[in-house]
Design a protein around this motif. Sequence first.
Motif, short mmCIF file in Angstrom:
data_model
loop_
_atom_site.label_atom_id
_atom_site.label_comp_id
_atom_site.label_asym_id
_atom_site.label_seq_id
_atom_site.Cartn_x
_atom_site.Cartn_y
_atom_site.Cartn_z
N LEU A 143 25.24 -32.66 -15.30
CA LEU A 143 24.60 -33.89 -14.85
C LEU A 143 25.53 -35.10 -14.98
O LEU A 143 25.55 -35.97 -14.10
N ILE A 144 26.30 -35.15 -16.03
CA ILE A 144 27.24 -36.26 -16.21
C ILE A 144 28.26 -36.29 -15.07
O ILE A 144 28.52 -37.33 -14.46
N GLY A 145 28.83 -35.12 -14.76
CA GLY A 145 29.81 -35.06 -13.69
C GLY A 145 29.20 -35.19 -12.31
O GLY A 145 29.79 -35.81 -11.42
N GLY A 146 28.01 -34.64 -12.12
CA GLY A 146 27.39 -34.63 -10.80
C GLY A 146 26.71 -35.92 -10.42
O GLY A 146 26.59 -36.24 -9.24
N PRO A 198 22.29 -35.56 -21.30
CA PRO A 198 23.45 -36.37 -20.88
C PRO A 198 23.41 -37.78 -21.44
O PRO A 198 24.48 -38.37 -21.70
N VAL A 199 22.21 -38.34 -21.64
CA VAL A 199 22.11 -39.68 -22.23
C VAL A 199 22.76 -39.70 -23.61
O VAL A 199 23.55 -40.59 -23.94
N LEU A 200 22.45 -38.69 -24.42
CA LEU A 200 23.00 -38.65 -25.78
C LEU A 200 24.48 -38.27 -25.79
O LEU A 200 25.24 -38.72 -26.65
N LEU A 201 24.91 -37.45 -24.83
CA LEU A 201 26.33 -37.10 -24.80
C LEU A 201 27.21 -38.30 -24.51
O LEU A 201 28.26 -38.45 -25.13
N PRO A 245 27.41 -26.49 -6.06
CA PRO A 245 27.30 -26.20 -7.49
C PRO A 245 28.12 -27.20 -8.31
O PRO A 245 29.19 -27.64 -7.90
N MET A 246 27.61 -27.53 -9.47
CA MET A 246 28.29 -28.47 -10.35
C MET A 246 29.31 -27.75 -11.24
O MET A 246 29.53 -26.54 -11.11
N ARG A 247 29.91 -28.51 -12.14
CA ARG A 247 31.08 -28.07 -12.90
C ARG A 247 30.93 -26.69 -13.54
O ARG A 247 31.83 -25.86 -13.47
#
Length: 463
Positions: A147-150, A176-179, A291-293
């Motif tokens: 999600l962060i990358g996409g 992803p918010v916490l990452l 597709p994502m990472r």
Amino acid sequence: MMRLEDYLALHACQSPQKIAVVCGGEEYTYAELYQRVQQRAEELTASFSTSDSSLFTLHSSLPAIPFRSSQSVDFLVEYMGIHLAGAAAVPLEHDLPADSYDEIVRLLSNVSLPEDSADVLFTTGTTGRSKGVIMSHRTIIADAENLIGGQGFSPEHAFVVSGPLNHIGSLSKIWPVLLVGATLIIVDGLKDIDKFFRAFDYPSPKMATFLVPASIRMLLQFSSARVEALAEKMDFLETGAAAISQADMEMLCRLLPRTRLYNTYASTETGIISTYDFNNGSPKAGCLGRPMRHSRLFITPEGTIACQGPTLMTGYIGDKELTATVLRDYQSEPTLFTADRGIIDAEGNLHLLGREDDVINVGGFKVAPTEVEDAAMSLPQVADCICIAAPHPIVGRALKLLVVSAPGYDFDKRVIARYLKTRLESYKVPLLYEQVDKVNRTYNGKLNRKAYRQRKRCGHQKK
């Protein structure tokens, strides 16, 4: 590998005064949130020496702790406190009946979980009985990084979550918010529309949210002006869990012309797989991007979607046979075989065509009900609908469209049928129509097709 709670500790150390979560007028910094999580973890660890099976099971070295979810900071504290204490979190519906809760406790007491297990999430069971999906810590991080990358999560974002936190749709946005060290704003659903929109008054230069298609449609029908007022502040909006209609996609693009609008392919079993920004000048219903990472996918010879990568579930709790029906090795790699029908276009984008078991066979023709519903939803007179199979006195079996009329419009099946004939092949145009007060949907906005099939089998379907 760092776990979710490690990132929380990192931000508590590096940015202790940064606001981590806002809910109901309360704000907690990263330092304050981590302190509460640590305290809860210590309490849980101490309780492991008792034999209170209503809280956890020591059947294996990894306790599994069920708890009722809530739209609150307390949920985050319990959820991450369980992880930090070395246990697996089992968040359940807040209003789950006592008998069902006790049944899950009994199930947990008779199974062993793999050591890396983080969560057990129970699905709604719309395609069968409810199933407990085991997710690992590795899966949570892989989903978060997808999600962060996409979608471009950053520390500057304030993300509004309004859906139930015991299901992956909204729970996965916490990760992803916490990452990245962003801010989470928790709202209790859309029961109070004013509270939902007030959440976007938060002083952040970048706001974002996740809404299921049914919630989007409601906002577009009754609060379109308020949605448009967010155009300068809404950095991105994600939808998923169910199909969003072409008409709603196009209206969102008009109201939020500079907002990234993502349609995502994900499920509890597969994790977060692909996403597509449909506000790119060419909104395409059913398009779910590449597709994502951490994910890979392919279309099987049967036309269904298969997924690979670390976002996949570990399996169904206590049911190895059921797990083996969907999670199998393919070319020496764990692969999740879904019942979703799809194609991959020349640009590598996934397009969802509906579920294999939802296809309706009428007169030798196979019809995806989603195609009929999407066409009908583009008609202003239709607020909601579902296409089902129904008995017909002449042809035996026919398509039937159940319609919820939009406010201010009268139900006229001839108008609807004529319109559909301009959008669909003749065999896809329903022969039968019925006005209904509402369409049966699940918590996350999916059409509850199982309920209509059951009604038909039990003889309760209206003629």
